[in-house]
Scaffold this motif. Structure first.
Motif, short mmCIF file in Angstrom:
data_model
loop_
_atom_site.label_atom_id
_atom_site.label_comp_id
_atom_site.label_asym_id
_atom_site.label_seq_id
_atom_site.Cartn_x
_atom_site.Cartn_y
_atom_site.Cartn_z
N SER A 35 0.81 -1.23 -0.13
CA SER A 35 -0.01 -0.01 -0.10
C SER A 35 0.89 1.30 0.15
O SER A 35 0.50 2.32 -0.59
N LEU A 36 1.85 1.16 0.71
CA LEU A 36 2.56 2.40 1.01
C LEU A 36 3.45 2.68 -0.40
O LEU A 36 3.45 3.75 -1.20
N HIS A 37 3.85 1.54 -1.22
CA HIS A 37 4.45 1.72 -2.68
C HIS A 37 3.40 2.28 -3.48
O HIS A 37 3.68 3.11 -4.31
N LEU A 38 2.21 1.91 -3.79
CA LEU A 38 1.02 2.32 -4.27
C LEU A 38 0.85 3.92 -4.00
O LEU A 38 0.59 4.61 -4.79
N ILE A 39 0.58 4.07 -2.83
CA ILE A 39 0.34 5.62 -2.42
C ILE A 39 1.51 6.62 -2.98
O ILE A 39 1.33 7.63 -3.48
N PHE A 40 2.93 6.16 -2.75
CA PHE A 40 4.03 6.99 -2.99
C PHE A 40 3.91 6.99 -4.57
O PHE A 40 4.37 8.12 -5.13
N LEU A 41 3.95 5.88 -5.45
CA LEU A 41 3.87 5.98 -6.94
C LEU A 41 2.67 6.76 -7.37
O LEU A 41 3.16 7.52 -8.37
N VAL A 42 1.57 6.65 -6.89
CA VAL A 42 0.36 7.17 -7.43
C VAL A 42 0.48 8.80 -7.12
O VAL A 42 0.18 9.61 -8.10
N GLY A 43 0.87 8.96 -5.97
CA GLY A 43 0.96 10.23 -5.39
C GLY A 43 2.20 11.25 -6.24
O GLY A 43 2.13 12.37 -6.25
N ALA A 44 3.09 10.66 -6.92
CA ALA A 44 4.23 11.41 -7.54
C ALA A 44 3.67 11.78 -8.87
O ALA A 44 4.38 12.88 -9.62
N PHE A 45 2.58 11.40 -9.42
CA PHE A 45 2.09 11.73 -10.66
C PHE A 45 0.85 12.57 -10.76
O PHE A 45 0.32 12.61 -9.50
N PRO A 46 0.54 13.40 -11.73
CA PRO A 46 -0.70 14.16 -11.70
C PRO A 46 -1.90 13.15 -11.46
O PRO A 46 -1.88 12.04 -11.74
N PRO A 47 -2.76 13.61 -10.71
CA PRO A 47 -3.23 15.27 -10.60
C PRO A 47 -2.61 15.64 -9.18
O PRO A 47 -2.64 16.79 -8.63
N PHE A 48 -1.71 14.61 -8.25
CA PHE A 48 -1.35 15.03 -7.02
C PHE A 48 0.12 15.59 -7.07
O PHE A 48 0.21 16.54 -6.34
N ASN A 49 0.86 15.44 -8.25
CA ASN A 49 2.09 16.03 -8.58
C ASN A 49 3.14 16.16 -7.30
O ASN A 49 3.75 17.31 -7.06
N LEU A 50 3.24 15.12 -6.51
CA LEU A 50 4.28 15.07 -5.40
C LEU A 50 5.37 14.21 -5.74
O LEU A 50 5.62 13.24 -5.45
N GLY A 51 6.11 14.94 -7.00
CA GLY A 51 7.01 13.96 -7.42
C GLY A 51 8.40 13.67 -6.20
O GLY A 51 8.72 12.60 -6.59
N PHE A 52 8.57 14.28 -5.31
CA PHE A 52 9.57 13.74 -4.40
C PHE A 52 9.14 12.54 -3.76
O PHE A 52 10.01 11.54 -3.28
N LEU A 53 7.76 12.14 -3.66
CA LEU A 53 7.50 10.65 -3.26
C LEU A 53 8.14 9.57 -4.14
O LEU A 53 8.28 8.53 -3.65
N ASN A 54 8.33 9.89 -5.49
CA ASN A 54 9.08 9.04 -6.24
C ASN A 54 10.49 8.35 -5.75
O ASN A 54 10.82 7.54 -5.91
N TRP A 55 10.98 9.49 -5.25
CA TRP A 55 12.63 9.28 -4.72
C TRP A 55 12.47 8.13 -3.62
O TRP A 55 13.46 7.24 -3.32
N PHE A 56 11.17 7.96 -2.93
CA PHE A 56 11.04 6.88 -1.63
C PHE A 56 10.35 5.67 -2.13
O PHE A 56 9.88 4.74 -1.40
#
Length: 142
Positions: free
Chosen positions: A9-30
């Motif tokens: 779930s953590l991987h799913l949330i981080f990866l989806v959050g890194a792309f639009p519409p959330f645009n939290l690209g820094f989550l992709n680093w983790f």
């Protein structure tokens, strides 16, 4: 089992959050840290039972814009890329078991490049696209 679900779930949330519409690209680093722990804890024979649903959920979330065009295309593309990512999970498991950690970034980048080639190539939503908000960091790679 609960810990494995949490890591997935953590991987799913981080990866989806890194792309639009959330645009939290820094989550992709983790985003791959929980995935690496998950893959390291499960056996080879159970890998497909974790990899397929996880990648399917990720692709259904990231390709949600396709629902407006065609529901069939949305589901077909999500399944196509879920199946396409299965060898990636086995490669990660192999590299982690042999403690070849230094090969992980290059091999993941190479597999993403291969995903964009050929008649069925799809260059959208590669990991690098989530970093468009960080031009200073992108310039370092140049």
């Amino acid at each position: 089992m609960l810990q494995l679900l949490f890591l997935a779930s953590l991987h799913l949330i981080f990866l989806v959050g890194a792309f639009p519409p959330f645009n939290l690209g820094f989550l992709n680093w983790f985003s791959f840290i929980p995935l690496f722990y998950l893959i390291q804890k499960i056996r080879y024979r159970h890998l497909i039972f974790w990899a397929l649903p996880l990648t399917l959920l990720i692709n259904l979330s990231l390709f949600s814009w396709l629902k407006d065009i065609s529901s069939f295309a949305h589901q077909a593309l999500a399944w196509y890329f879920a199946l396409l990512y299965l060898p990636t999970f086995f490669l990660i498991k192999l590299l982690l078991n042999r403690r070849l950690y230094y090969l992980l970034p290059g091999s993941l980048s190479f597999l993403e490049y291969l995903r964009s080639l050929g008649p069925y190539g799809f260059p959208f939503l590669t990991l690098g696209y989530s970093q468009y908000q960080y031009p200073a960091l992108i310039q370092l790679a140049d």
